[in-house]
Write a protein that holds these residues in place. Structure first.
Motif, PDB file in Angstrom:
ATOM      1  N   GLU A  15     -60.583   9.699  10.913  1.00 28.40           N
ATOM      2  CA  GLU A  15     -60.221   9.686   9.491  1.00 28.40           C
ATOM      3  C   GLU A  15     -58.831  10.287   9.288  1.00 28.40           C
ATOM      4  O   GLU A  15     -58.010   9.752   8.528  1.00 28.40           O
ATOM      5  CB  GLU A  15     -61.265  10.460   8.688  1.00 28.40           C
ATOM      6  CG  GLU A  15     -62.623   9.748   8.610  1.00 28.40           C
ATOM      7  CD  GLU A  15     -63.700  10.618   8.003  1.00 28.40           C
ATOM      8  OE1 GLU A  15     -63.371  11.771   7.624  1.00 28.40           O
ATOM      9  OE2 GLU A  15     -64.864  10.163   7.926  1.00 28.40           O
ATOM     10  N   MET A  16     -58.558  11.395   9.982  1.00 26.80           N
ATOM     11  CA  MET A  16     -57.247  12.028   9.846  1.00 26.80           C
ATOM     12  C   MET A  16     -56.152  11.164  10.474  1.00 26.80           C
ATOM     13  O   MET A  16     -55.031  11.078   9.949  1.00 26.80           O
ATOM     14  CB  MET A  16     -57.289  13.417  10.492  1.00 26.80           C
ATOM     15  CG  MET A  16     -56.114  14.297  10.125  1.00 26.80           C
ATOM     16  SD  MET A  16     -56.343  16.021  10.607  1.00 26.80           S
ATOM     17  CE  MET A  16     -57.627  16.499   9.456  1.00 26.80           C
ATOM     18  N   GLU A  17     -56.459  10.506  11.585  1.00 24.38           N
ATOM     19  CA  GLU A  17     -55.483   9.619  12.212  1.00 24.38           C
ATOM     20  C   GLU A  17     -55.163   8.428  11.319  1.00 24.38           C
ATOM     21  O   GLU A  17     -54.020   7.945  11.293  1.00 24.38           O
ATOM     22  CB  GLU A  17     -56.009   9.146  13.571  1.00 24.38           C
ATOM     23  CG  GLU A  17     -55.956  10.214  14.645  1.00 24.38           C
ATOM     24  CD  GLU A  17     -56.540   9.761  15.966  1.00 24.38           C
ATOM     25  OE1 GLU A  17     -56.139  10.306  17.008  1.00 24.38           O
ATOM     26  OE2 GLU A  17     -57.417   8.859  15.957  1.00 24.38           O
ATOM     27  N   ASP A  35     -42.650  16.233   6.387  1.00 25.47           N
ATOM     28  CA  ASP A  35     -43.311  17.520   6.648  1.00 25.47           C
ATOM     29  C   ASP A  35     -44.823  17.321   6.767  1.00 25.47           C
ATOM     30  O   ASP A  35     -45.473  17.914   7.638  1.00 25.47           O
ATOM     31  CB  ASP A  35     -43.010  18.514   5.518  1.00 25.47           C
ATOM     32  CG  ASP A  35     -41.581  19.037   5.577  1.00 25.47           C
ATOM     33  OD1 ASP A  35     -40.961  18.921   6.658  1.00 25.47           O
ATOM     34  OD2 ASP A  35     -41.088  19.537   4.543  1.00 25.47           O
ATOM     35  N   ALA A  36     -45.376  16.487   5.876  1.00 27.26           N
ATOM     36  CA  ALA A  36     -46.818  16.222   5.912  1.00 27.26           C
ATOM     37  C   ALA A  36     -47.220  15.539   7.219  1.00 27.26           C
ATOM     38  O   ALA A  36     -48.271  15.839   7.798  1.00 27.26           O
ATOM     39  CB  ALA A  36     -47.224  15.356   4.725  1.00 27.26           C
ATOM     40  N   ILE A  37     -46.358  14.641   7.706  1.00 29.98           N
ATOM     41  CA  ILE A  37     -46.634  13.950   8.982  1.00 29.98           C
ATOM     42  C   ILE A  37     -46.657  14.945  10.133  1.00 29.98           C
ATOM     43  O   ILE A  37     -47.569  14.931  10.970  1.00 29.98           O
ATOM     44  CB  ILE A  37     -45.585  12.849   9.233  1.00 29.98           C
ATOM     45  CG1 ILE A  37     -45.803  11.679   8.257  1.00 29.98           C
ATOM     46  CG2 ILE A  37     -45.650  12.360  10.686  1.00 29.98           C
ATOM     47  CD1 ILE A  37     -44.710  10.629   8.301  1.00 29.98           C
ATOM     48  N   ARG A  38     -45.665  15.850  10.167  1.00 32.10           N
ATOM     49  CA  ARG A  38     -45.618  16.849  11.239  1.00 32.10           C
ATOM     50  C   ARG A  38     -46.839  17.756  11.195  1.00 32.10           C
ATOM     51  O   ARG A  38     -47.459  18.038  12.222  1.00 32.10           O
ATOM     52  CB  ARG A  38     -44.329  17.672  11.135  1.00 32.10           C
ATOM     53  CG  ARG A  38     -43.083  16.939  11.642  1.00 32.10           C
ATOM     54  CD  ARG A  38     -41.910  17.893  11.752  1.00 32.10           C
ATOM     55  NE  ARG A  38     -41.437  18.309  10.442  1.00 32.10           N
ATOM     56  CZ  ARG A  38     -40.495  17.674   9.737  1.00 32.10           C
ATOM     57  NH1 ARG A  38     -39.932  16.583  10.241  1.00 32.10           N
ATOM     58  NH2 ARG A  38     -40.115  18.113   8.563  1.00 32.10           N
ATOM     59  N   ASN A  39     -47.181  18.207   9.998  1.00 29.20           N
ATOM     60  CA  ASN A  39     -48.338  19.100   9.849  1.00 29.20           C
ATOM     61  C   ASN A  39     -49.637  18.395  10.245  1.00 29.20           C
ATOM     62  O   ASN A  39     -50.528  19.003  10.855  1.00 29.20           O
ATOM     63  CB  ASN A  39     -48.431  19.616   8.410  1.00 29.20           C
ATOM     64  CG  ASN A  39     -47.295  20.543   8.057  1.00 29.20           C
ATOM     65  OD1 ASN A  39     -46.697  21.161   8.941  1.00 29.20           O
ATOM     66  ND2 ASN A  39     -46.972  20.647   6.772  1.00 29.20           N
ATOM     67  N   ILE A  44     -54.292  17.327  13.766  1.00 28.20           N
ATOM     68  CA  ILE A  44     -55.099  16.400  14.569  1.00 28.20           C
ATOM     69  C   ILE A  44     -55.279  16.949  15.983  1.00 28.20           C
ATOM     70  O   ILE A  44     -56.383  16.908  16.538  1.00 28.20           O
ATOM     71  CB  ILE A  44     -54.442  15.002  14.600  1.00 28.20           C
ATOM     72  CG1 ILE A  44     -54.584  14.325  13.232  1.00 28.20           C
ATOM     73  CG2 ILE A  44     -55.081  14.127  15.678  1.00 28.20           C
ATOM     74  CD1 ILE A  44     -53.793  13.030  13.103  1.00 28.20           C
ATOM     75  N   ALA A  45     -54.212  17.469  16.563  1.00 28.55           N
ATOM     76  CA  ALA A  45     -54.301  18.049  17.905  1.00 28.55           C
ATOM     77  C   ALA A  45     -55.260  19.239  17.907  1.00 28.55           C
ATOM     78  O   ALA A  45     -56.076  19.394  18.827  1.00 28.55           O
ATOM     79  CB  ALA A  45     -52.922  18.474  18.391  1.00 28.55           C
ATOM     80  N   ARG A  46     -55.157  20.073  16.871  1.00 28.21           N
ATOM     81  CA  ARG A  46     -56.060  21.230  16.773  1.00 28.21           C
ATOM     82  C   ARG A  46     -57.515  20.777  16.647  1.00 28.21           C
ATOM     83  O   ARG A  46     -58.421  21.327  17.288  1.00 28.21           O
ATOM     84  CB  ARG A  46     -55.686  22.082  15.564  1.00 28.21           C
ATOM     85  CG  ARG A  46     -56.502  23.373  15.432  1.00 28.21           C
ATOM     86  CD  ARG A  46     -56.490  23.907  14.021  1.00 28.21           C
ATOM     87  NE  ARG A  46     -57.130  22.991  13.084  1.00 28.21           N
ATOM     88  CZ  ARG A  46     -58.458  22.852  12.965  1.00 28.21           C
ATOM     89  NH1 ARG A  46     -59.280  23.557  13.734  1.00 28.21           N
ATOM     90  NH2 ARG A  46     -58.958  22.011  12.082  1.00 28.21           N
TER      91      ARG A  46
END
Length: 330
Positions: A15-17, A35-39, A44-46
């Motif tokens: 869903e997040m991806e 900024d939203a893309i980087r965050n 997602i990694a976390r």
């Protein structure tokens, strides 16, 4: 690789991806969007790390069986520089459940033996879902003996739910040929590396699994019986497979703790099915390192170590039983 289908516990990640994909699709993103893309990438990694570090054994089985998980043919393409397939068992036929052949890995010439399940229906039928017949184990042993004759190390990739349990396989003596493989592999005068890349099911797995160095991928499993089979015996229904998976203690961490395997090969974040190339690079690095290490040791030392490795399995249970008997007699 086709579009991945999420496992139940992966849905929050997918869903997040999807949200990230929508953000990245914007033609001229603002600084806030960037900024939203980087965050979101960090999040997602976390999330992947958090979910995969806390998988229960039944979830690990689902990862090991993932339709897009890399299989032997994938590793032949991504890990090895050359591969010449060898067919047939010189007796009955060519069992495509187990693939064998000469391969080259950097400067190392090896004999490759591996189960292959297949992905689509046609391929699975051709390879019998990775469940080998007697002729598959005969083929594997013939090629391993050929390797020993010419001093080639052997790499065995294990990925099967078990040997084929059909009438024909039983009539042709499958249990006998698996037992012969165990005996003969234990005395092969060449280094043998075994890697559980997905499922390691019972005699079907160990029939090509006697080696000097036994590895397992992080989210693979290696077990005396499948969770469904265990549940059917103990609880009379496969619906208890999750309970059986917990009882069997067959995850990579358990197996390393028990001394069944010598090494856990880490998978990419989110499992090997998400990044075949990264998984292949990690596997290749492990294989090359172990080939160098085993190749530097005398054959007599390898054979003695191989024998002792498999003889000690279950030793702690025998000691406990002896101590309990001594206590009852005192």
């Amino acid at each position: 690789m086709s579009k991945l289908q999420p496992l139940p516990f992966e849905r929050p990640i997918f869903e997040m991806e999807q949200q990230l994909e929508n953000l990245e699709a914007k033609p001229e993103p603002s600084s806030e969007t960037l900024d939203a893309i980087r965050n979101m990438r960090v999040e997602i990694a976390r999330l992947k790390r958090e979910i995969y570090e806390n998988l229960d054994p039944w979830d690990i089985v689902k990862v090991a069986r993932h339709q897009e998980r890399p299989q032997t043919l994938d590793y032949i393409e991504l890990v090895f520089d050359e591969f010449v397939e060898l067919h047939g068992d010189q007796a009955f036929g060519d069992d495509r459940s187990i693939l064998t052949g000469f391969a080259k890995l950097d400067d190392h010439k090896v004999m490759l033996v591996g189960h292959h399940k297949g992905r689509n229906l046609k391929e699975r039928n051709e390879h019998n879902y990775g469940m080998a017949h007697p002729e598959g184990y005969r083929k594997a042993l013939e090629k391993m003996k050929l390797a020993a004759k010419y001093g080639l190390p052997i790499i065995s990739l294990i990925d099967t739910s078990g040997a084929y349990p059909g009438v024909g396989a039983e009539e042709r003596g499958i249990s006998r040929y698996i037992a012969m493989n165990l005996r003969e592999m234990s005395v092969l005068k060449t280094p043998v590396i075994c890697v559980v890349i997905g499922e390691g099911g019972s005699g079907g797995a160990i029939g090509i699994g006697i080696g000097d160095h036994v590895c397992i991928l992080q989210y693979a499993y290696y077990s005396v019986i499948s969770p469904e089979g265990c549940a059917g015996i103990l609880w009379k229904h496969a619906k208890h497979a999750d309970k059986a998976a917990r009882a069997l203690r067959f995850t990579s961490k358990d197996l390393l703790e028990f001394g069944i395997v010598d090494e856990i090969i880490p998978e990419p974040l989110g499992g090997a099915h998400r990044d075949h190339r990264e998984m292949a690079r990690t596997l290749k690095s492990s294989l090359i390192q172990n080939l160098k290490e085993l190749g530097s040791r005398p054959i007599d030392e390898l054979l003695d170590g191989r024998y002792q490795k498999f003889r000690q399995f279950g030793r702690f249970e025998e000691e406990i039983a002896t101590q309990a008997e001594d206590a009852s007699q005192s």
